[in-house]
Design an enzyme around this catalytic site. Structure first.
Site, PDB file in Angstrom:
ATOM      1  N   LYS A  25       4.486  -8.922   3.724  1.00 55.52           N
ATOM      2  CA  LYS A  25       3.127  -8.395   3.878  1.00 55.52           C
ATOM      3  C   LYS A  25       2.185  -9.319   3.108  1.00 55.52           C
ATOM      4  CE  LYS A  25       0.915  -3.965   4.500  1.00 55.52           C
ATOM      5  NZ  LYS A  25       1.061  -2.504   4.388  1.00 55.52           N
ATOM      6  N   GLU A  50       5.901  -4.392  16.576  1.00 59.87           N
ATOM      7  CA  GLU A  50       5.357  -3.314  15.748  1.00 59.87           C
ATOM      8  C   GLU A  50       4.097  -2.786  16.428  1.00 59.87           C
ATOM      9  OE1 GLU A  50       4.876  -5.548  12.166  1.00 59.87           O
ATOM     10  OE2 GLU A  50       3.170  -6.692  12.913  1.00 59.87           O
ATOM     11  N   THR A  92       0.855  -1.187   0.000  1.00 54.12           N
ATOM     12  CA  THR A  92       0.000   0.000   0.000  1.00 54.12           C
ATOM     13  C   THR A  92       0.890   1.236   0.000  1.00 54.12           C
ATOM     14  OG1 THR A  92      -1.606  -1.238   1.323  1.00 54.12           O
ATOM     15  CG2 THR A  92      -1.933   1.141   1.139  1.00 54.12           C
TER      16      THR A  92
END
Length: 265
Positions: A141, A174, A29
């Site tokens: 991802k 994260e 993204t």
């Protein structure tokens, strides 16, 4: 082979697509600014790495890049999401001997509230959902994002902006949708991502500007740091204003980061 699908109201995908059935795919993204995809070289490298490590055929970028250029040319500020699935076929979980990849390209509105985050900062709670350790998928991802769905669901009851996510060994990895880094004694460090988590594009680009040490990080390491930040491709760099009951002076945090960036420039 690959098929590029422009996501819109009339686009469709087979119910037998492996991305839908097994999460067999990956995505990236990116932010669009004045008709250009920011950090495209890093996003392209991410797509290449995901394809290689997951055993996908090599992507044909000439057609894909041409399609993306056409889709984003008129956008002043927006988001482009590129989803790659292995397409249909195979027996059960087994991959087909020949793949016809589906590449879905979506152009989406930019989240306007991100523009104010550098000034307001972000508050963090510690998520009750922990990440599983899986070195074969670490850094990638992929379309398997159920952990993040659970983290976001739990966040609704935590009354903070985002959640600090740990692995099953209680190491910081994260947040729900961003990488994290910190400054201590004018040195920058960030959690290791070799067992789980996502290797963010913006964090990689930041490593071109700053010397970042990737190491095992505890919650105490963050609360004892001089400054803590989140980063991803859309929000870029945002200071953390609190982790639980521990608070940071985000003006001071920004000053520390700016000094380091100026020193390395």
């Amino acid at each position: 082979m690959q098929t590029i699908i422009a996501a819109n109201e009339t686009s469709s995908i087979s119910t037998r697509d492996r991305g839908l059935n097994y999460g067999d795919g990956f995505f990236t993204t990116a932010i669009i600014t004045d008709g250009q995809v920011e950090h495209w070289a890093y996003h392209k490298a991410r797509l290449i790495e995901c394809a290689q490590r997951l055993g996908f055929p090599a992507l044909e970028f000439t057609a894909l890049e041409s399609h993306i250029t056409q889709q984003v040319a008129s956008q002043a500020q927006a988001v482009v999401k590129i989803v790659v699935t292995r397409g249909e076929g195979g027996r059960g979980y087994a991959s087909p001997s020949e793949c016809n990849l589906n590449i879905i390209v979506s152009v989406l509105p930019y989240p306007k509230h991100y523009n104010s985050l550098p000034d307001t900062g972000i508050s963090l709670a510690i998520s009750p959902i922990k990440l599983a350790v899986q070195p074969h998928l670490a850094g990638l991802k992929t379309l398997n994002r159920l952990e993040q769905v659970l983290i976001k669901n739990a966040l609704q009851a935590q009354h903070t902006d985002d959640a600090l996510v740990l692995d099953c060994n209680n190491n910081v990895i994260e947040t729900s949708a961003a990488n994290i880094f910190a400054i201590k004694n004018n040195k920058v460090f960030s959690p290791r991502l070799d067992e789980c988590g996502i290797k963010g594009v913006f964090l990689q680009s930041l490593c071109d500007k700053l010397a970042v040490e990737f190491k095992t990080v505890s919650v105490d390491d963050l609360t004892q740091a001089d400054a803590v930040f989140l980063c991803n491709s859309l929000m870029k760099i945002v200071p953390v204003k609190s982790i639980g009951e521990h608070y940071f002076d985000i003006v001071h945090s920004q000053s520390l980061l700016n000094e380091l960036l100026a020193k390395e420039a």
